[in-house]
Design a protein around this motif. Structure first.
Motif, PDB file in Angstrom:
ATOM      1  N   LEU A 111       0.826  -1.206   0.000  1.00  0.00           N
ATOM      2  CA  LEU A 111       0.000   0.000   0.000  1.00  0.00           C
ATOM      3  C   LEU A 111       0.862   1.258   0.000  1.00  0.00           C
ATOM      4  O   LEU A 111       0.352   2.374   0.037  1.00  0.00           O
ATOM      5  N   ASP A 112       2.187   1.083   0.001  1.00  0.00           N
ATOM      6  CA  ASP A 112       3.085   2.212   0.209  1.00  0.00           C
ATOM      7  C   ASP A 112       3.635   2.767  -1.114  1.00  0.00           C
ATOM      8  O   ASP A 112       3.247   2.361  -2.201  1.00  0.00           O
ATOM      9  N   ILE A 113       4.556   3.700  -0.982  1.00  0.00           N
ATOM     10  CA  ILE A 113       5.185   4.382  -2.108  1.00  0.00           C
ATOM     11  C   ILE A 113       6.660   3.991  -2.120  1.00  0.00           C
ATOM     12  O   ILE A 113       7.288   3.943  -1.070  1.00  0.00           O
ATOM     13  N   SER A 114       7.199   3.703  -3.310  1.00  0.00           N
ATOM     14  CA  SER A 114       8.654   3.482  -3.409  1.00  0.00           C
ATOM     15  C   SER A 114       9.303   4.790  -3.837  1.00  0.00           C
ATOM     16  O   SER A 114       8.752   5.511  -4.663  1.00  0.00           O
ATOM     17  N   THR A 115      10.454   5.072  -3.267  1.00  0.00           N
ATOM     18  CA  THR A 115      11.116   6.339  -3.592  1.00  0.00           C
ATOM     19  C   THR A 115      12.559   6.080  -4.035  1.00  0.00           C
ATOM     20  O   THR A 115      13.177   5.109  -3.620  1.00  0.00           O
ATOM     21  N   LYS A 116      13.040   6.987  -4.884  1.00  0.00           N
ATOM     22  CA  LYS A 116      14.435   6.889  -5.308  1.00  0.00           C
ATOM     23  C   LYS A 116      14.957   8.315  -5.440  1.00  0.00           C
ATOM     24  O   LYS A 116      14.268   9.173  -5.994  1.00  0.00           O
ATOM     25  N   ALA A 117      16.157   8.576  -4.913  1.00  0.00           N
ATOM     26  CA  ALA A 117      16.710   9.935  -4.981  1.00  0.00           C
ATOM     27  C   ALA A 117      18.170   9.870  -5.409  1.00  0.00           C
ATOM     28  O   ALA A 117      18.924   9.035  -4.908  1.00  0.00           O
ATOM     29  N   THR A 118      18.556  10.745  -6.366  1.00  0.00           N
ATOM     30  CA  THR A 118      19.955  10.755  -6.813  1.00  0.00           C
ATOM     31  C   THR A 118      20.445  12.197  -6.938  1.00  0.00           C
ATOM     32  O   THR A 118      19.650  13.110  -7.183  1.00  0.00           O
ATOM     33  N   SER A 119      21.748  12.382  -6.768  1.00  0.00           N
ATOM     34  CA  SER A 119      22.333  13.716  -6.909  1.00  0.00           C
ATOM     35  C   SER A 119      23.740  13.596  -7.491  1.00  0.00           C
ATOM     36  O   SER A 119      24.558  12.833  -6.976  1.00  0.00           O
ATOM     37  N   ALA A 120      23.993  14.332  -8.582  1.00  0.00           N
ATOM     38  CA  ALA A 120      25.333  14.319  -9.180  1.00  0.00           C
ATOM     39  C   ALA A 120      25.698  15.730  -9.634  1.00  0.00           C
ATOM     40  O   ALA A 120      24.848  16.468 -10.124  1.00  0.00           O
ATOM     41  N   THR A 121      26.958  16.101  -9.427  1.00  0.00           N
ATOM     42  CA  THR A 121      27.453  17.415  -9.856  1.00  0.00           C
ATOM     43  C   THR A 121      28.750  17.210 -10.639  1.00  0.00           C
ATOM     44  O   THR A 121      29.628  16.475 -10.191  1.00  0.00           O
ATOM     45  N   VAL A 122      28.841  17.865 -11.807  1.00  0.00           N
ATOM     46  CA  VAL A 122      30.059  17.734 -12.622  1.00  0.00           C
ATOM     47  C   VAL A 122      30.749  19.101 -12.701  1.00  0.00           C
ATOM     48  O   VAL A 122      30.125  20.099 -13.078  1.00  0.00           O
ATOM     49  N   TYR A 123      32.026  19.130 -12.310  1.00  0.00           N
ATOM     50  CA  TYR A 123      32.818  20.363 -12.325  1.00  0.00           C
ATOM     51  C   TYR A 123      33.837  20.280 -13.464  1.00  0.00           C
ATOM     52  O   TYR A 123      34.466  19.236 -13.648  1.00  0.00           O
ATOM     53  N   VAL A 124      33.992  21.392 -14.205  1.00  0.00           N
ATOM     54  CA  VAL A 124      35.100  21.487 -15.154  1.00  0.00           C
ATOM     55  C   VAL A 124      36.005  22.614 -14.656  1.00  0.00           C
ATOM     56  O   VAL A 124      35.531  23.724 -14.368  1.00  0.00           O
ATOM     57  N   LEU A 125      37.317  22.315 -14.502  1.00  0.00           N
ATOM     58  CA  LEU A 125      38.246  23.301 -13.931  1.00  0.00           C
ATOM     59  C   LEU A 125      39.154  23.869 -15.023  1.00  0.00           C
ATOM     60  O   LEU A 125      39.402  23.231 -16.050  1.00  0.00           O
ATOM     61  N   GLU A 126      39.653  25.093 -14.768  1.00  0.00           N
ATOM     62  CA  GLU A 126      40.597  25.706 -15.700  1.00  0.00           C
ATOM     63  C   GLU A 126      41.434  26.650 -14.864  1.00  0.00           C
ATOM     64  O   GLU A 126      40.890  27.422 -14.078  1.00  0.00           O
ATOM     65  N   ASP A 127      42.734  26.544 -15.016  1.00  0.00           N
ATOM     66  CA  ASP A 127      43.616  27.457 -14.300  1.00  0.00           C
ATOM     67  C   ASP A 127      43.322  27.370 -12.783  1.00  0.00           C
ATOM     68  O   ASP A 127      43.170  28.393 -12.120  1.00  0.00           O
TER      69      ASP A 127
END
Length: 873
Positions: free
Chosen positions: A188-204
């Motif tokens: 009778l319940d709810i299934s949940t899924k959570a994701t988080s991703a961050t992509v950094y590009v560096l210069e100097d």
């Protein structure tokens, strides 16, 4: 110098473009049509101070400029809620000023050590700035650690490849204060899924671009098409680097802050809780008046009743005890039971106090309300320890009605089980309630009392109660031993020890004493359902042929059902049958009318449901027990949705027939017992004793007796979410059931036939609302699902000849099924954009197939009837 975090150059001003977007939609939908909004701005970043003793310790100033709020997807002018409004108008002057006021962030080796801002700023704008500051937190070597940002303290993993860094945050691991509750049963319940991703590009050695994305998905377990997702994206891109201010010379950060602006204070980077106030919300009484008509007792099997029930619960959850009492005290007796259903299902401390203050268990005249209150407690989706404690107190005190006293303890059993399932078995109230039931059962002398404590144990399913149940199953009198056996049948087979199986074998084979057929068949079902050994199956098969007439037929039917439906023990049964070929024919060609049958109602990708119907008669053609079950299951969980058992005994004298052996002295009795959503209700008696039977037969209207009627909260899910971009979000799913189950038995001596009828009328309404709330704009999606159906189970028996004719029918009427979805974007001023979609279908009615034999008999019964028209009696 060498650093392990990004490093800013002195005397430079870094100019970035920033955007934060949110989308809300159906799980599988593409984002092009989603509801949502975007906040975009320029962001200026410059270095204020570097620690003379450690160049990896920097103080950075971050400023949002030219903030804009817009649609996340192109909308025609007429549907654009932001059209013609300046940012100041949308956000509000004071809020916009706060949002564009700079923040300072102290970085140590790339991690945010301190976040500085003005103290008394609105929480909403502060959180948007925290979301921006959190983006600047990163490490330049691969590895995992627990770190704090706007989402709380979370497990975070970094993957570094040359100038690219990927940061993965495990959102399920985050420690942050957020409201969350779920339903008792997984189906009778709810299934949940959570994701988080961050992509950094560096210069100097500094940031060139950042892309962050968070996804939250919610699906209803019993219909995975019903669900929602929230997607939150952040982007930061370097546009130019210009000449900037020089550094401030100081030993400590504190000194720098003091020089710049003493109003800045160190604050947690973790988001602060915020709630937007409801401006035009109706009071609880106003809301009740608007839905009251839908809650009339005559409308209780309609989806509107379930829908109103859910919206009422949502409002009760925000109400004070006084507001709730005001409605309870002013309502009349037609509507009060439904009010009690809703107030009890709300399950807040205030609602419990209100209903307990109103109900007086010393007064038998409010019986209906006390019963509805107790049943709503039994169905509670997340009962509290306080609730169990209150019921235990009531049970120990004066209770005017014996039936309410029985219901109290039966419900205590159900609450013990639900609290134990949630790791609450050691709570003081649970320990006390368990002790009370077990101790009082031990001391009980009267059959009624023994029965009531056994019913409580049938709900509690305590492992430590198994020995007691075994004792009553084997040595109790008829109804008591039958009840103890059906309680054992509800345990998961993993709890059924060697001792249980030995006892069940003794009962079935009557090793120590003669048992009634009802108990023996239950014992056989327990053996065959809990991984039986080769010998156990062989002994049961050998007994078929030596049993009383109708029991032979019943056991044979049970074995055939196991094979046909491929139940777990079917392999062993096949093996034994193969080795027993010689003894088969005579034993397995028995006459009789009893039967057992299982079939599918639905087989779906998410959940399947089965119905089973078994009927046991006495040798003279009178019903001993009919048992109808509906079970719902997915890959790992089962839900006993409904069970209706009709039992009768000692009725042979009405038709001047001879009782079966060992059943000569049974008192006349007929009654009904039901399980609803894993919760055993208090059984109902149609008549008890010969005199009662005769008076009811002569006045019989054939009107069914009500077994259960009311509103039940099935799905109860809420999760609040902190988005890393700053706004808060929430997903709430509620599922309500309006239910009306009744049953009856009638006899016609004239046509020598009897009829039992069980009517199940149900309507279901599910409401989901997934919303993102930034004080100046709300966006979200509402989904609803509604259906109603009636399931009738009728058995007609003609006992003018042997084997008597039995016709069983299980019919479902046409069931309308409707789904709606509304996506919305709205401003506090009331300006609103909505997009709606709906679907309606009808699930065609169905007469569920039972075995072929039954179909042949129905033809005979109804063929024979057409020429004997006329009333019963």
């Amino acid at each position: 110098g060498h650093t392990t975090g990004p490093s800013l150059n002195n005397d430079k001003l870094y100019k970035f473009a920033y955007s934060a977007e949110v989308y809300v939609d159906r799980v599988k939908a593409s984002l092009q049509k989603s509801a949502g909004y975007r906040i975009s701005s320029g962001v200026d970043v410059n270095l204020l101070w570097r620690n003379p003793d450690n160049d990896d310790n920097q103080l950075v100033k971050i400023t949002m400029k030219d903030v804009q709020v817009e649609n996340v997807n192109e909308r025609p002018a007429a549907k654009n809620i932001f059209k013609g409004k300046s940012t100041e108008k949308i956000i509000g002057k004071e809020y916009l000023e706060a949002l564009q006021r700079p923040i300072m962030v102290e970085l140590v080796r790339g991690k945010v050590k301190t976040f500085y801002s003005y103290q008394n700023e609105p929480g909403f704008t502060q959180n948007i700035k925290r979301g921006l500051a959190s983006l600047f937190q990163l490490q330049l070597h691969s590895g995992s650690s627990r770190e704090v940002d706007i989402s709380g303290k979370c497990d975070t993993t970094y993957h570094v490849r040359q100038d690219q860094v990927t940061k993965i945050k495990d959102l399920d691991s985050c420690e942050i204060e957020k409201k969350r509750f779920t339903s008792h049963n997984r189906i009778l319940d709810i299934s949940t899924k959570a994701t988080s991703a961050t992509v950094y590009v560096l210069e100097d050695s500094f940031i060139k671009s950042i892309k962050a994305e968070e996804n939250f998905v919610f699906v209803l377990n019993y219909r995975r098409k019903t669900g929602a997702k929230i997607v939150s994206k952040q982007r930061l891109e370097l546009k130019s680097v210009q000449a900037g201010m020089g550094l401030i010379a100081a030993k400590q950060v504190a000194g720098v802050i003091k020089t710049l602006d003493p109003k800045y204070v160190a604050m947690p980077l973790e988001a602060e809780p915020v709630k937007s106030e409801c401006k035009k919300c109706p009071s609880l009484s106003e809301h009740w008046q608007s839905i009251r008509e839908q809650m009339h007792p005559d409308k209780l099997s309609k989806p509107e009743a379930a829908k109103s029930f859910l919206s009422f619960i949502q409002n009760i959850r925000k109400a004070t005890k006084e507001e709730i009492l005001k409605i309870i005290k002013s309502e009349n007796k037609e509507f009060l039971p439904q009010v009690v259903d809703a107030v009890t299902s709300a399950q807040t401390p205030e609602s419990l106090e209100a209903v307990l203050e109103f109900l007086d268990f010393k007064d038998a005249s409010t019986f209906i309300l006390q019963e509805r209150f107790l049943y709503a407690c039994g169905f509670a989706s997340r009962p509290s320890e306080t609730l169990l404690k209150s019921l235990t107190e009531k049970f120990k005190g004066d209770v005017a009605s014996q039936e309410i006293r029985e219901t109290l303890v039966i419900v205590m059993g159900a609450l013990i089980r639900k609290l134990c399932d949630r790791e609450g078995c050691k709570l003081p109230a649970v320990v006390e309630a368990k002790r009370l039931i077990l101790n009082r059962l031990e001391k009980a002398k009267k059959e009624d009392n023994v029965q009531m404590y056994l019913l409580a144990l049938k709900n509690a399913l305590l492992p430590e109660a198994i020995p007691v149940l075994l004792k009553y199953a084997e040595s109790g009198e008829g109804p008591i031993s039958s009840l103890a056996a059906t309680a054992l049948q509800r345990y998961d087979p993993s709890f059924l020890t060697k001792e249980v199986k030995e006892t069940m074998n003794r009962i079935y084979h009557q090793t120590r004493k003669i048992h009634e057929k009802t108990v023996r068949t239950t014992a056989a079902a327990i053996i065959l359902n809990s991984n039986p050994s080769y010998m156990e199956v062989k002994n049961i098969l050998l007994s078929i042929g030596e049993l009383p007439m109708e029991m032979n037929k019943y056991m044979l039917s049970m074995i055939q059902d196991i094979l046909r439906f491929e139940m777990p023990s079917s392999k062993t049964v096949r093996q034994v049958l193969k080795d027993m070929r010689a003894h088969n024919y005579d034993r397995f060609s028995k006459m009789g009318s009893s039967s057992a049958y299982t079939g599918y109602i639905t087989r779906g990708p998410d959940v399947s449901s089965t119905y089973s119907l078994d009927i046991l008669y006495s040798g003279s053609g009178i019903l001993r027990r009919s048992n109808m079950n509906i079970r719902v299951f997915d890959r790992s969980t089962e839900l006993h949705a409904i069970q209706v058992v009709l039992e009768a005994q000692g009725l042979e004298s009405i038709i001047a027939a001879t009782p079966d052996e060992g059943e000569e002295n049974l008192d006349s009795f007929a009654g009904m017992s039901a399980i609803l959503f894993d919760f055993q209700l208090r059984p109902v008696t149609f008549f008890q004793g010969y005199g009662d039977l005769m008076s009811k037969m002569l006045s019989a209207t054939g009107d069914p007796m009500n077994v259960v009627k009311g509103l039940v909260l099935l799905t109860d899910f809420l999760q609040e979410i902190q988005l890393q971009a700053g706004p808060t979000a929430s997903a709430e799913f509620l599922g309500g059931l309006a239910i009306d189950i009744s049953g009856g038995m009638e006899f016609s001596l004239w046509y020598r036939e009897s009829k039992t009828n069980v009517k199940n009328r149900v309507a279901m309404f599910i409401a989901g609302n997934t919303e993102v709330d930034s004080f100046f704009v709300k966006t979200g999606m509402e989904t609803t699902l509604e259906t109603e159906t009636a399931l009738d189970f009728i058995s007609t028996v003609q006992f003018s000849q042997y084997p008597f004719l039995v016709c069983m029918q299980m019919d479902r009427v046409d069931s309308p099924f409707r789904t709606h979805m509304t996506k919305y974007e709205s401003l506090p001023s009331g300006r609103r954009y909505t997009a709606r979609r709906g679907k309606a279908a009808t699930l065609a009615g169905n007469e569920y197939p039972l075995h072929q034999e039954n179909s042949n008999m129905c033809k005979k019964v109804f063929g024979a009837k057409s020429d004997s028209a006329g009333s019963w009696f």
